[in-house]
Write a protein that holds these residues in place. Structure first.
Motif, short mmCIF file in Angstrom:
data_model
loop_
_atom_site.label_atom_id
_atom_site.label_comp_id
_atom_site.label_asym_id
_atom_site.label_seq_id
_atom_site.Cartn_x
_atom_site.Cartn_y
_atom_site.Cartn_z
N GLY A 38 5.05 6.28 7.44
CA GLY A 38 5.48 6.68 6.11
C GLY A 38 4.92 5.89 4.97
N VAL A 39 4.03 4.94 5.24
CA VAL A 39 3.50 4.04 4.20
C VAL A 39 1.97 4.13 4.20
CG1 VAL A 39 3.34 1.66 3.38
CG2 VAL A 39 5.45 2.47 4.49
N THR A 40 1.38 4.36 3.01
CA THR A 40 -0.08 4.39 2.95
C THR A 40 -0.64 3.00 3.22
OG1 THR A 40 -2.02 4.80 1.55
CG2 THR A 40 -0.03 4.07 0.43
N GLN A 41 -1.67 2.96 4.06
CA GLN A 41 -2.36 1.71 4.36
C GLN A 41 -3.68 1.60 3.60
OE1 GLN A 41 -0.63 -0.44 6.85
NE2 GLN A 41 0.79 1.09 6.05
N SER A 42 -4.04 2.66 2.89
CA SER A 42 -5.32 2.67 2.17
C SER A 42 -5.11 2.79 0.66
CB SER A 42 -6.20 3.82 2.67
OG SER A 42 -5.53 5.07 2.54
N GLY A 43 -3.90 2.52 0.19
CA GLY A 43 -3.63 2.55 -1.24
C GLY A 43 -3.75 3.92 -1.85
N GLY A 66 -10.48 1.06 14.68
CA GLY A 66 -10.58 0.36 13.42
C GLY A 66 -10.51 1.32 12.24
N SER A 67 -10.04 0.81 11.10
CA SER A 67 -9.92 1.63 9.89
C SER A 67 -10.11 0.77 8.65
CB SER A 67 -8.53 2.29 9.83
OG SER A 67 -8.38 3.04 8.63
N THR A 68 -10.73 1.36 7.65
CA THR A 68 -10.72 0.72 6.34
C THR A 68 -9.32 0.87 5.76
OG1 THR A 68 -11.44 2.78 5.28
CG2 THR A 68 -13.16 1.22 5.93
N ILE A 69 -8.84 -0.15 5.05
CA ILE A 69 -7.52 -0.12 4.44
C ILE A 69 -7.61 -0.75 3.06
CG2 ILE A 69 -6.31 -0.20 6.66
CD1 ILE A 69 -5.79 -3.16 6.18
N ASP A 70 -6.52 -0.70 2.31
CA ASP A 70 -6.44 -1.36 1.01
C ASP A 70 -4.98 -1.73 0.76
OD1 ASP A 70 -6.78 -2.36 -1.49
OD2 ASP A 70 -7.35 -0.48 -2.46
N ILE A 71 -4.60 -2.91 1.28
CA ILE A 71 -3.23 -3.40 1.15
C ILE A 71 -3.25 -4.65 0.29
CG2 ILE A 71 -1.18 -4.22 2.35
CD1 ILE A 71 -2.14 -2.69 4.81
N TYR A 72 -2.55 -4.60 -0.84
CA TYR A 72 -2.51 -5.74 -1.77
C TYR A 72 -1.06 -6.10 -2.05
CZ TYR A 72 -3.19 -8.55 -5.99
OH TYR A 72 -3.18 -9.56 -6.91
N ASN A 73 -0.65 -7.30 -1.60
CA ASN A 73 0.71 -7.76 -1.80
C ASN A 73 0.81 -8.92 -2.79
OD1 ASN A 73 0.69 -7.03 1.53
ND2 ASN A 73 2.23 -6.05 0.23
N ASP A 200 -7.08 18.52 9.68
CA ASP A 200 -5.63 18.39 9.64
C ASP A 200 -5.16 18.16 8.20
OD1 ASP A 200 -3.02 17.63 11.34
OD2 ASP A 200 -3.19 16.20 9.69
N LEU A 201 -4.14 18.91 7.79
CA LEU A 201 -3.48 18.72 6.49
C LEU A 201 -2.05 18.32 6.77
CD1 LEU A 201 -3.54 18.93 3.38
CD2 LEU A 201 -2.79 21.32 3.64
N ARG A 202 -1.59 17.18 6.20
CA ARG A 202 -0.31 16.62 6.60
C ARG A 202 0.46 16.04 5.41
NH1 ARG A 202 1.51 16.05 11.68
NH2 ARG A 202 -0.47 17.06 12.19
N TYR A 203 1.78 16.26 5.45
CA TYR A 203 2.70 15.72 4.45
C TYR A 203 3.44 14.53 5.06
CZ TYR A 203 6.98 15.41 1.64
OH TYR A 203 8.04 14.96 0.88
N HIS A 204 3.57 13.44 4.28
CA HIS A 204 4.26 12.23 4.72
C HIS A 204 5.29 11.82 3.68
CE1 HIS A 204 0.99 11.31 7.66
NE2 HIS A 204 0.22 11.86 6.73
N ASP A 205 6.40 11.25 4.14
CA ASP A 205 7.39 10.71 3.21
C ASP A 205 8.25 9.69 3.95
OD1 ASP A 205 8.71 10.28 0.85
OD2 ASP A 205 9.65 12.25 0.73
N SER A 206 9.01 8.90 3.18
CA SER A 206 9.92 7.92 3.77
C SER A 206 11.18 7.85 2.93
CB SER A 206 9.25 6.54 3.84
OG SER A 206 9.02 6.03 2.54
N ILE A 212 7.77 -6.47 1.67
CA ILE A 212 6.80 -6.94 2.66
C ILE A 212 6.09 -5.77 3.35
CG2 ILE A 212 6.37 -8.33 4.76
CD1 ILE A 212 8.84 -9.99 4.04
N ILE A 213 6.85 -4.72 3.72
CA ILE A 213 6.28 -3.57 4.42
C ILE A 213 5.63 -2.60 3.45
CG2 ILE A 213 6.76 -1.63 5.96
CD1 ILE A 213 7.07 -4.38 7.27
N SER A 214 6.24 -2.38 2.28
CA SER A 214 5.74 -1.37 1.35
C SER A 214 6.15 -1.70 -0.08
CB SER A 214 6.28 0.02 1.75
OG SER A 214 7.70 0.03 1.70
N THR A 215 5.78 -0.81 -1.00
CA THR A 215 6.17 -0.89 -2.41
C THR A 215 6.63 0.51 -2.83
OG1 THR A 215 4.00 -0.30 -3.28
CG2 THR A 215 4.37 -2.64 -2.79
N PRO A 216 7.22 0.65 -4.00
CA PRO A 216 7.61 2.00 -4.45
C PRO A 216 6.44 2.97 -4.48
CG PRO A 216 8.70 0.35 -5.80
CD PRO A 216 7.73 -0.40 -4.94
N ASP A 217 5.24 2.48 -4.77
CA ASP A 217 4.06 3.35 -4.85
C ASP A 217 3.50 3.71 -3.48
OD1 ASP A 217 4.18 3.35 -7.61
OD2 ASP A 217 2.79 1.66 -7.82
#
Length: 231
Positions: A38-43, A66-73, A200-206, A212-217
């Motif tokens: 439920g959390v984007t790992q690529s911003g 492996g995957s490219t990601i964009d996580i900034y805390n 594949d087309l997919r909808y995600h939500d939480s 620590i795990i996520s942000t509102p965005d």
């Protein structure tokens, strides 16, 4: 580094095994948004992924992904690459059920951070007729915090006419030891299977964001479009 090096070495050995007893498969994937639990790992941006897996005819398998990601805390807390190394076993029970378990090492090489984000996760799973998947995952030390996490997930897929399929799932991630919170997440999507690739087309939500795990965005509702090419 001992576990990843060992797994890569095993993959090299496995590729030389007689093809009648084992096989080596891989895929490349491009997605508009890499979402996990439920959390984007690529911003919210596109990500490129590669996977390679060796499977033996007696149920053992191991792989690297492996995957490219964009996580900034925050300052000195940025991750731009995720790699997974995993090893597991799957066993058929009757004609329609498959039970299994695995261990996955999550690593973030080259991370600009003073935190140790690398961690291990163990899971057990049940698969009914390649239509229903149940999984429980446990990490004994998420992000080198000494705190455990638990994740429960169910996913189902239904084939449609003309190589289309529908899939939906939900999960509950208990990070209360580390963050004090538990949250739920869900997904639903449609997939078109072509001869050489899948789209594949997919909808995600939480249900909420968790420090620590996520942000509102990063934990809000989103769509992702993915194209996967096996090789």
């Amino acid at each position: 580094m001992r576990v990843p090096v060992a797994i890569v070495s095993l993959l090299a050995i496995a590729s030389a095994v007689d093809g009648r007893t084992a096989e080596l498969n891989g895929y490349a994937l491009l997605t508009t948004d890499y979402v996990r639990r439920g959390v984007t790992q690529s911003g919210g941006d596109a990500a490129f992924q590669l996977g390679l897996e060796f499977t033996s005819n007696n149920g053992w398998y191991l792989g690297a992904w492996g995957s490219t990601i964009d996580i900034y805390n925050g300052p000195l807390q940025r991750r731009e690459l995720e790699t997974n190394y995993y090893f597991g076993f799957a066993h058929d029970v009757g004609r329609r059920w498959t039970l299994g378990g695995n261990v996955v090492m999550y690593k973030y090489p080259g991370a600009d951070t003073f935190f140790d984000y690398d961690y291990l996760e163990y899971s057990v799973s049940a698969n009914f007729d390649d239509r229903l998947w149940l999984e429980y995952a446990y990490s004994p030390d998420l992000y080198d915090s000494g705190e455990v996490t638990h994740n429960f997930e169910v996913y189902s897929e239904w084939p449609l006419a003309n190589a289309w399929s529908l899939g939906a799932g939900l999960g509950r991630y208990d990070t209360s030891g580390l963050t004090g919170d538990i949250y739920s997440y869900w997904q639903a999507g449609i997939t078109r299977h072509f001869k050489r690739l899948d789209v594949d087309l997919r909808y995600h939500d939480s249900s909420r964001w968790v420090r620590i795990i996520s942000t509102p965005d990063t934990a809000d509702a989103r769509l992702s479009l993915s194209v996967q090419l096996p090789f």
